[in-house]
Design a protein around this motif. Structure first.
Motif, PDB file in Angstrom:
ATOM      1  N   ILE A  69      37.098  74.583  44.068  1.00 33.59           N
ATOM      2  CA  ILE A  69      37.344  75.540  45.148  1.00 33.59           C
ATOM      3  C   ILE A  69      36.540  75.157  46.393  1.00 33.59           C
ATOM      4  O   ILE A  69      37.049  75.202  47.517  1.00 33.59           O
ATOM      5  CB  ILE A  69      36.989  76.979  44.691  1.00 33.59           C
ATOM      6  CG1 ILE A  69      37.912  77.422  43.571  1.00 33.59           C
ATOM      7  CG2 ILE A  69      37.026  77.951  45.861  1.00 33.59           C
ATOM      8  CD1 ILE A  69      39.363  77.517  43.962  1.00 33.59           C
ATOM      9  N   PHE A  70      35.294  74.760  46.220  1.00 36.05           N
ATOM     10  CA  PHE A  70      34.450  74.354  47.339  1.00 36.05           C
ATOM     11  C   PHE A  70      35.028  73.131  48.048  1.00 36.05           C
ATOM     12  O   PHE A  70      35.117  73.094  49.281  1.00 36.05           O
ATOM     13  CB  PHE A  70      33.029  74.071  46.833  1.00 36.05           C
ATOM     14  CG  PHE A  70      32.095  73.612  47.904  1.00 36.05           C
ATOM     15  CD1 PHE A  70      31.723  72.282  47.985  1.00 36.05           C
ATOM     16  CD2 PHE A  70      31.588  74.504  48.846  1.00 36.05           C
ATOM     17  CE1 PHE A  70      30.863  71.850  48.977  1.00 36.05           C
ATOM     18  CE2 PHE A  70      30.729  74.085  49.833  1.00 36.05           C
ATOM     19  CZ  PHE A  70      30.367  72.753  49.901  1.00 36.05           C
ATOM     20  N   ILE A  71      35.462  72.138  47.302  1.00 36.03           N
ATOM     21  CA  ILE A  71      36.043  70.927  47.889  1.00 36.03           C
ATOM     22  C   ILE A  71      37.337  71.276  48.625  1.00 36.03           C
ATOM     23  O   ILE A  71      37.589  70.788  49.727  1.00 36.03           O
ATOM     24  CB  ILE A  71      36.269  69.847  46.816  1.00 36.03           C
ATOM     25  CG1 ILE A  71      34.910  69.329  46.323  1.00 36.03           C
ATOM     26  CG2 ILE A  71      37.137  68.712  47.333  1.00 36.03           C
ATOM     27  CD1 ILE A  71      34.988  68.403  45.133  1.00 36.03           C
ATOM     28  N   PHE A  72      38.148  72.115  48.028  1.00 32.78           N
ATOM     29  CA  PHE A  72      39.392  72.537  48.674  1.00 32.78           C
ATOM     30  C   PHE A  72      39.094  73.257  49.987  1.00 32.78           C
ATOM     31  O   PHE A  72      39.742  73.019  51.005  1.00 32.78           O
ATOM     32  CB  PHE A  72      40.192  73.440  47.729  1.00 32.78           C
ATOM     33  CG  PHE A  72      41.460  73.941  48.318  1.00 32.78           C
ATOM     34  CD1 PHE A  72      41.547  75.226  48.829  1.00 32.78           C
ATOM     35  CD2 PHE A  72      42.580  73.124  48.382  1.00 32.78           C
ATOM     36  CE1 PHE A  72      42.722  75.682  49.384  1.00 32.78           C
ATOM     37  CE2 PHE A  72      43.760  73.579  48.943  1.00 32.78           C
ATOM     38  CZ  PHE A  72      43.830  74.865  49.445  1.00 32.78           C
ATOM     39  N   ALA A  73      38.098  74.132  49.997  1.00 35.27           N
ATOM     40  CA  ALA A  73      37.742  74.866  51.209  1.00 35.27           C
ATOM     41  C   ALA A  73      37.249  73.920  52.295  1.00 35.27           C
ATOM     42  O   ALA A  73      37.632  74.046  53.468  1.00 35.27           O
ATOM     43  CB  ALA A  73      36.681  75.923  50.886  1.00 35.27           C
ATOM     44  N   ILE A  74      36.423  72.969  51.937  1.00 37.70           N
ATOM     45  CA  ILE A  74      35.915  72.001  52.914  1.00 37.70           C
ATOM     46  C   ILE A  74      37.053  71.158  53.478  1.00 37.70           C
ATOM     47  O   ILE A  74      37.132  70.918  54.688  1.00 37.70           O
ATOM     48  CB  ILE A  74      34.834  71.088  52.268  1.00 37.70           C
ATOM     49  CG1 ILE A  74      33.610  71.916  51.871  1.00 37.70           C
ATOM     50  CG2 ILE A  74      34.443  69.953  53.210  1.00 37.70           C
ATOM     51  CD1 ILE A  74      32.903  72.591  53.022  1.00 37.70           C
ATOM     52  N   ALA A  75      37.967  70.706  52.619  1.00 36.30           N
ATOM     53  CA  ALA A  75      39.103  69.900  53.083  1.00 36.30           C
ATOM     54  C   ALA A  75      39.995  70.708  54.018  1.00 36.30           C
ATOM     55  O   ALA A  75      40.481  70.200  55.033  1.00 36.30           O
ATOM     56  CB  ALA A  75      39.903  69.388  51.890  1.00 36.30           C
ATOM     57  N   LYS A 109      33.106  84.513  32.708  1.00 41.10           N
ATOM     58  CA  LYS A 109      32.182  83.508  33.218  1.00 41.10           C
ATOM     59  C   LYS A 109      32.960  82.474  34.038  1.00 41.10           C
ATOM     60  O   LYS A 109      33.997  81.982  33.614  1.00 41.10           O
ATOM     61  CB  LYS A 109      31.478  82.835  32.045  1.00 41.10           C
ATOM     62  CG  LYS A 109      30.384  81.897  32.468  1.00 41.10           C
ATOM     63  CD  LYS A 109      29.630  81.351  31.259  1.00 41.10           C
ATOM     64  CE  LYS A 109      28.518  80.454  31.720  1.00 41.10           C
ATOM     65  NZ  LYS A 109      27.743  79.928  30.610  1.00 41.10           N
ATOM     66  N   ILE A 110      32.447  82.163  35.246  1.00 40.51           N
ATOM     67  CA  ILE A 110      33.105  81.195  36.122  1.00 40.51           C
ATOM     68  C   ILE A 110      32.553  79.811  35.828  1.00 40.51           C
ATOM     69  O   ILE A 110      31.343  79.593  35.825  1.00 40.51           O
ATOM     70  CB  ILE A 110      32.890  81.566  37.598  1.00 40.51           C
ATOM     71  CG1 ILE A 110      33.505  82.932  37.876  1.00 40.51           C
ATOM     72  CG2 ILE A 110      33.490  80.519  38.502  1.00 40.51           C
ATOM     73  CD1 ILE A 110      33.274  83.423  39.286  1.00 40.51           C
ATOM     74  N   ASN A 111      33.448  78.910  35.593  1.00 41.60           N
ATOM     75  CA  ASN A 111      33.115  77.532  35.276  1.00 41.60           C
ATOM     76  C   ASN A 111      32.610  76.818  36.541  1.00 41.60           C
ATOM     77  O   ASN A 111      33.153  76.982  37.629  1.00 41.60           O
ATOM     78  CB  ASN A 111      34.370  76.842  34.739  1.00 41.60           C
ATOM     79  CG  ASN A 111      34.088  75.485  34.170  1.00 41.60           C
ATOM     80  OD1 ASN A 111      33.061  74.881  34.457  1.00 41.60           O
ATOM     81  ND2 ASN A 111      35.007  74.997  33.368  1.00 41.60           N
ATOM     82  N   LYS A 112      31.564  76.002  36.415  1.00 41.69           N
ATOM     83  CA  LYS A 112      31.006  75.277  37.560  1.00 41.69           C
ATOM     84  C   LYS A 112      32.014  74.282  38.132  1.00 41.69           C
ATOM     85  O   LYS A 112      32.070  74.065  39.336  1.00 41.69           O
ATOM     86  CB  LYS A 112      29.719  74.548  37.155  1.00 41.69           C
ATOM     87  CG  LYS A 112      28.551  75.482  36.947  1.00 41.69           C
ATOM     88  CD  LYS A 112      27.297  74.718  36.627  1.00 41.69           C
ATOM     89  CE  LYS A 112      26.131  75.659  36.391  1.00 41.69           C
ATOM     90  NZ  LYS A 112      24.894  74.953  36.101  1.00 41.69           N
TER      91      LYS A 112
END
Length: 76
Positions: free
Chosen positions: A11-17, A2-5
């Motif tokens: 990961i999303f914040i890192f990708a946007i940055a 299970k992937i933790n929110k």
């Protein structure tokens, strides 16, 4: 598994940055505020004479007859 929110959020914040930093790149980073008119009355030789501590030469033009590799060409 299970992937933790929180993990997905990080990961999303890192990708946007990362994308923002790539999009913000603007050339070499070298900037100056010297107007083009300062050099408009000078020839290439005159400009290069002011920088005699370099090995720069006046630009030449010709027809590329052969590409040897990534940074070597033959010019006619």
């Amino acid at each position: 598994m299970k992937i933790n929110k929180k993990f997905l959020l990080v990961i999303f914040i890192f990708a946007i940055a990362t994308l923002a930093s790539v999009a913000a790149y603007d050339g070499t980073g070298f900037m100056h505020n010297i107007p083009t008119s300062k050099y408009s009355s000078l020839s290439e030789s005159d400009i290069l004479a002011n920088y005699n501590d370099t090995d720069c030469t006046v630009e030449a033009s010709g027809i590329c007859t052969k590409v040897v590799d990534g940074d070597t060409i033959e010019v006619e």
